[in-house]
Design a protein around this motif. Structure first.
Motif, PDB file in Angstrom:
ATOM      1  N   ILE A  17      40.137  74.199 -22.685  1.00 21.88           N
ATOM      2  CA  ILE A  17      40.681  73.225 -23.631  1.00 21.88           C
ATOM      3  C   ILE A  17      42.182  73.451 -23.803  1.00 21.88           C
ATOM      4  CG2 ILE A  17      40.708  72.485 -26.053  1.00 21.88           C
ATOM      5  CD1 ILE A  17      37.678  72.988 -26.088  1.00 21.88           C
ATOM      6  N   PHE A  18      42.579  74.713 -23.999  1.00 26.41           N
ATOM      7  CA  PHE A  18      44.007  75.035 -24.126  1.00 26.41           C
ATOM      8  C   PHE A  18      44.765  74.605 -22.875  1.00 26.41           C
ATOM      9  CE2 PHE A  18      43.178  78.740 -27.271  1.00 26.41           C
ATOM     10  CZ  PHE A  18      43.267  77.856 -28.340  1.00 26.41           C
ATOM     11  N   TRP A  19      44.217  74.922 -21.702  1.00 28.39           N
ATOM     12  CA  TRP A  19      44.877  74.563 -20.440  1.00 28.39           C
ATOM     13  C   TRP A  19      44.859  73.064 -20.203  1.00 28.39           C
ATOM     14  CZ3 TRP A  19      42.582  79.091 -17.059  1.00 28.39           C
ATOM     15  CH2 TRP A  19      43.318  80.256 -17.335  1.00 28.39           C
ATOM     16  N   GLY A  20      43.809  72.378 -20.652  1.00 23.20           N
ATOM     17  CA  GLY A  20      43.747  70.931 -20.503  1.00 23.20           C
ATOM     18  C   GLY A  20      44.843  70.220 -21.277  1.00 23.20           C
ATOM     19  N   LEU A  21      45.261  70.821 -22.406  1.00 21.28           N
ATOM     20  CA  LEU A  21      46.338  70.262 -23.222  1.00 21.28           C
ATOM     21  C   LEU A  21      47.722  70.700 -22.744  1.00 21.28           C
ATOM     22  CD1 LEU A  21      44.753  70.789 -26.766  1.00 21.28           C
ATOM     23  CD2 LEU A  21      45.060  68.599 -25.582  1.00 21.28           C
ATOM     24  N   SER A  22      47.755  71.611 -21.784  1.00 25.76           N
ATOM     25  CA  SER A  22      49.039  72.197 -21.370  1.00 25.76           C
ATOM     26  C   SER A  22      49.904  71.234 -20.565  1.00 25.76           C
ATOM     27  CB  SER A  22      48.802  73.468 -20.547  1.00 25.76           C
ATOM     28  OG  SER A  22      48.247  73.153 -19.270  1.00 25.76           O
ATOM     29  N   PRO A 210      64.864  71.669 -29.546  1.00 24.32           N
ATOM     30  CA  PRO A 210      63.752  71.966 -30.473  1.00 24.32           C
ATOM     31  C   PRO A 210      62.386  71.473 -29.989  1.00 24.32           C
ATOM     32  CG  PRO A 210      65.656  71.140 -31.667  1.00 24.32           C
ATOM     33  CD  PRO A 210      65.969  70.964 -30.219  1.00 24.32           C
ATOM     34  N   LYS A 211      62.312  70.235 -29.490  1.00 25.75           N
ATOM     35  CA  LYS A 211      61.030  69.681 -29.050  1.00 25.75           C
ATOM     36  C   LYS A 211      60.485  70.448 -27.851  1.00 25.75           C
ATOM     37  CE  LYS A 211      58.752  65.294 -27.985  1.00 25.75           C
ATOM     38  NZ  LYS A 211      58.944  63.832 -27.805  1.00 25.75           N
ATOM     39  N   ALA A 212      61.330  70.687 -26.865  1.00 27.56           N
ATOM     40  CA  ALA A 212      60.897  71.428 -25.677  1.00 27.56           C
ATOM     41  C   ALA A 212      60.538  72.864 -26.044  1.00 27.56           C
ATOM     42  CB  ALA A 212      61.989  71.407 -24.618  1.00 27.56           C
ATOM     43  N   THR A 213      61.275  73.461 -26.980  1.00 27.35           N
ATOM     44  CA  THR A 213      60.994  74.832 -27.418  1.00 27.35           C
ATOM     45  C   THR A 213      59.623  74.917 -28.083  1.00 27.35           C
ATOM     46  OG1 THR A 213      63.332  75.333 -27.723  1.00 27.35           O
ATOM     47  CG2 THR A 213      61.758  76.728 -28.888  1.00 27.35           C
ATOM     48  N   PHE A 214      59.299  73.924 -28.906  1.00 27.12           N
ATOM     49  CA  PHE A 214      57.982  73.871 -29.557  1.00 27.12           C
ATOM     50  C   PHE A 214      56.872  73.870 -28.509  1.00 27.12           C
ATOM     51  CE2 PHE A 214      54.343  71.270 -30.873  1.00 27.12           C
ATOM     52  CZ  PHE A 214      53.926  71.963 -32.004  1.00 27.12           C
ATOM     53  N   HIS A 215      57.006  73.014 -27.503  1.00 28.40           N
ATOM     54  CA  HIS A 215      55.967  72.929 -26.468  1.00 28.40           C
ATOM     55  C   HIS A 215      55.967  74.165 -25.571  1.00 28.40           C
ATOM     56  CE1 HIS A 215      54.389  68.910 -27.205  1.00 28.40           C
ATOM     57  NE2 HIS A 215      55.616  68.564 -27.550  1.00 28.40           N
ATOM     58  N   LEU A 216      57.138  74.763 -25.364  1.00 31.30           N
ATOM     59  CA  LEU A 216      57.208  75.998 -24.591  1.00 31.30           C
ATOM     60  C   LEU A 216      56.464  77.117 -25.314  1.00 31.30           C
ATOM     61  CD1 LEU A 216      58.344  77.525 -22.130  1.00 31.30           C
ATOM     62  CD2 LEU A 216      60.402  77.986 -23.474  1.00 31.30           C
ATOM     63  N   LEU A 217      56.625  77.185 -26.625  1.00 34.45           N
ATOM     64  CA  LEU A 217      55.926  78.200 -27.424  1.00 34.45           C
ATOM     65  C   LEU A 217      54.411  77.979 -27.385  1.00 34.45           C
ATOM     66  CD1 LEU A 217      58.291  78.589 -30.518  1.00 34.45           C
ATOM     67  CD2 LEU A 217      57.914  80.218 -28.648  1.00 34.45           C
ATOM     68  N   TYR A 218      53.989  76.709 -27.364  1.00 34.29           N
ATOM     69  CA  TYR A 218      52.551  76.434 -27.208  1.00 34.29           C
ATOM     70  C   TYR A 218      52.057  76.992 -25.878  1.00 34.29           C
ATOM     71  CZ  TYR A 218      48.234  74.073 -26.034  1.00 34.29           C
ATOM     72  OH  TYR A 218      46.940  73.835 -25.627  1.00 34.29           O
ATOM     73  N   LEU A 219      52.833  76.753 -24.815  1.00 33.81           N
ATOM     74  CA  LEU A 219      52.450  77.245 -23.493  1.00 33.81           C
ATOM     75  C   LEU A 219      52.395  78.767 -23.464  1.00 33.81           C
ATOM     76  CD1 LEU A 219      54.582  74.830 -21.273  1.00 33.81           C
ATOM     77  CD2 LEU A 219      52.101  74.792 -21.556  1.00 33.81           C
ATOM     78  N   VAL A 220      53.349  79.404 -24.151  1.00 27.48           N
ATOM     79  CA  VAL A 220      53.400  80.872 -24.172  1.00 27.48           C
ATOM     80  C   VAL A 220      52.233  81.448 -24.964  1.00 27.48           C
ATOM     81  CG1 VAL A 220      54.690  82.864 -25.029  1.00 27.48           C
ATOM     82  CG2 VAL A 220      55.895  81.027 -23.851  1.00 27.48           C
ATOM     83  N   ILE A 221      52.074  81.001 -26.211  1.00 28.35           N
ATOM     84  CA  ILE A 221      51.103  81.620 -27.129  1.00 28.35           C
ATOM     85  C   ILE A 221      49.661  81.242 -26.794  1.00 28.35           C
ATOM     86  CG2 ILE A 221      50.346  81.760 -29.538  1.00 28.35           C
ATOM     87  CD1 ILE A 221      53.334  81.310 -30.292  1.00 28.35           C
ATOM     88  N   PHE A 222      49.414  79.951 -26.624  1.00 24.65           N
ATOM     89  CA  PHE A 222      48.031  79.503 -26.443  1.00 24.65           C
ATOM     90  C   PHE A 222      47.574  79.502 -24.984  1.00 24.65           C
ATOM     91  CE2 PHE A 222      49.173  77.797 -30.571  1.00 24.65           C
ATOM     92  CZ  PHE A 222      48.047  78.083 -31.321  1.00 24.65           C
ATOM     93  N   CYS A 223      48.494  79.217 -24.065  1.00 23.19           N
ATOM     94  CA  CYS A 223      48.092  79.086 -22.663  1.00 23.19           C
ATOM     95  C   CYS A 223      48.317  80.350 -21.835  1.00 23.19           C
ATOM     96  CB  CYS A 223      48.824  77.906 -22.013  1.00 23.19           C
ATOM     97  SG  CYS A 223      48.492  76.338 -22.823  1.00 23.19           S
ATOM     98  N   SER A 224      49.406  81.084 -22.120  1.00 24.27           N
ATOM     99  CA  SER A 224      49.701  82.278 -21.320  1.00 24.27           C
ATOM    100  C   SER A 224      49.268  83.574 -21.991  1.00 24.27           C
ATOM    101  CB  SER A 224      51.207  82.357 -21.014  1.00 24.27           C
ATOM    102  OG  SER A 224      51.579  81.300 -20.180  1.00 24.27           O
TER     103      SER A 224
END
Length: 300
Positions: A17-22, A210-224
């Motif tokens: 699910i996390f990767w599907g949203l990535s 800011p927007k890209a940083t928010f999504h980058l943090l999602y990728l780091v914390i939840f996906c990686s």
């Protein structure tokens, strides 16, 4: 099935699910920074956080000599190559196509696993793999009928990323050491990030907004971090072939997210291709049922 037996399956579902949203997050990130730089930032940050967590846990880090090459190659294939190819795929094709093409991973993994275990690919498995690849052709049909296109090129990159991920899963299924899931995630993230460092000489360094940083943090914390640790933990208990059957969740989540968040259209070709891929993977998994019964621990 008891709770202890359900836990690895639940971990696999959450991971997918996390990767599907990535994919949608990746699209927002690579609008502002280079796809290769996105990989470097993502896995460097993830490595740093994991290292600090393991130090707080007073975990002794050590790789057995016989596993060093395999873990390095896992970092190269599963992090550097997989996500570089996937990020460029997201750039050049739709996120829906990316999510659907990733569903071919179980079929590709089977080829790698059969080679690792010196097993023959049965005719049912071969048929399932062929049907999955027909699905790929159908998804790309609209672009292919008009000649070569950037979208078709992106589809090809995503397919190559799936091959890289299958290699990564197979390499980690063949380790001799008994590693903690956070520990093995750290090793692969570090090696993967190191492989991306030379790309800085081509792209330079760019600070995302800011927007890209928010999504980058999602990728780091939840996906990686969270998803990778859950994946490693589940992989150890389910085996490479069984855990990758859950990858079918990714296209469903990814397709829904692309429609809801990015307003991408659902075409007849995509629905038909998705049906072929899912059906092909189902045939592959069904043909493996006898092996799983013979090997209830799922370690094959």
């Amino acid at each position: 099935m008891g709770m202890n037996k359900r836990a690895p399956h639940l971990a696999a579902v959450i991971t997918m699910i996390f990767w599907g949203l990535s994919y949608q997050s990746t699209r927002y990130v690579i609008v502002e920074i280079a796809p290769t730089l996105a990989v470097l930032y993502r896995f460097s940050l993830a490595s740093l956080i994991l290292y600090l967590i393991l130090k707080i846990r007073r975990k002794r880090l050590h790789i057995l000599p016989e596993d060093r090459v395999k873990i390095f190659l896992a970092g190269l294939t599963g992090v550097a190559l997989n996500f570089t190819l996937e990020n460029f795929g997201v750039k050049y094709t739709s996120t829906a196509n990316v999510a659907l093409l990733v569903a071919t991973i179980p079929a590709i993994t089977l080829i790698f696993e059969n080679r690792r275990l010196h097993q023959k690919t049965h005719y049912q498995e071969a048929g399932g793999i062929l049907i999955s690849f027909i699905g790929i052709a159908v998804i790309s049909l609209a672009q292919a009928t008009k000649g070569f296109s950037i979208s078709l090129f992106g589809d090809g990159l995503v397919l190559l990323s799936s091959v890289a991920w299958a290699a990564y899963t197979t390499l980690l299924s063949d380790l001799k050491g008994n590693y903690d899931s956070m520990e093995i995630t750290l090793y692969t993230n570090v090696f993967g990030a190191l492989c991306m460092v030379p790309t800085i000489f081509y792209t330079g360094l760019t600070i995302p907004g800011p927007k890209a940083t928010f999504h980058l943090l999602y990728l780091v914390i939840f996906c990686s971090l969270i998803a990778y640790v859950l994946y490693m933990w589940a992989l150890k208990r389910l085996g490479g072939i069984r855990i990758n059957t859950y990858i079918n969740i990714q296209p469903v989540v990814g397709l829904a997210a692309s429609v809801y968040f990015l307003k991408e259209p659902i075409t007849v070709e995509k629905l038909m291709g998705a049906a072929f891929i899912v059906f092909g993977v189902w045939i592959v998994n069904r043909s493996r049922a006898k092996t799983i019964v013979l090997d209830p621990d799922g370690t094959n």
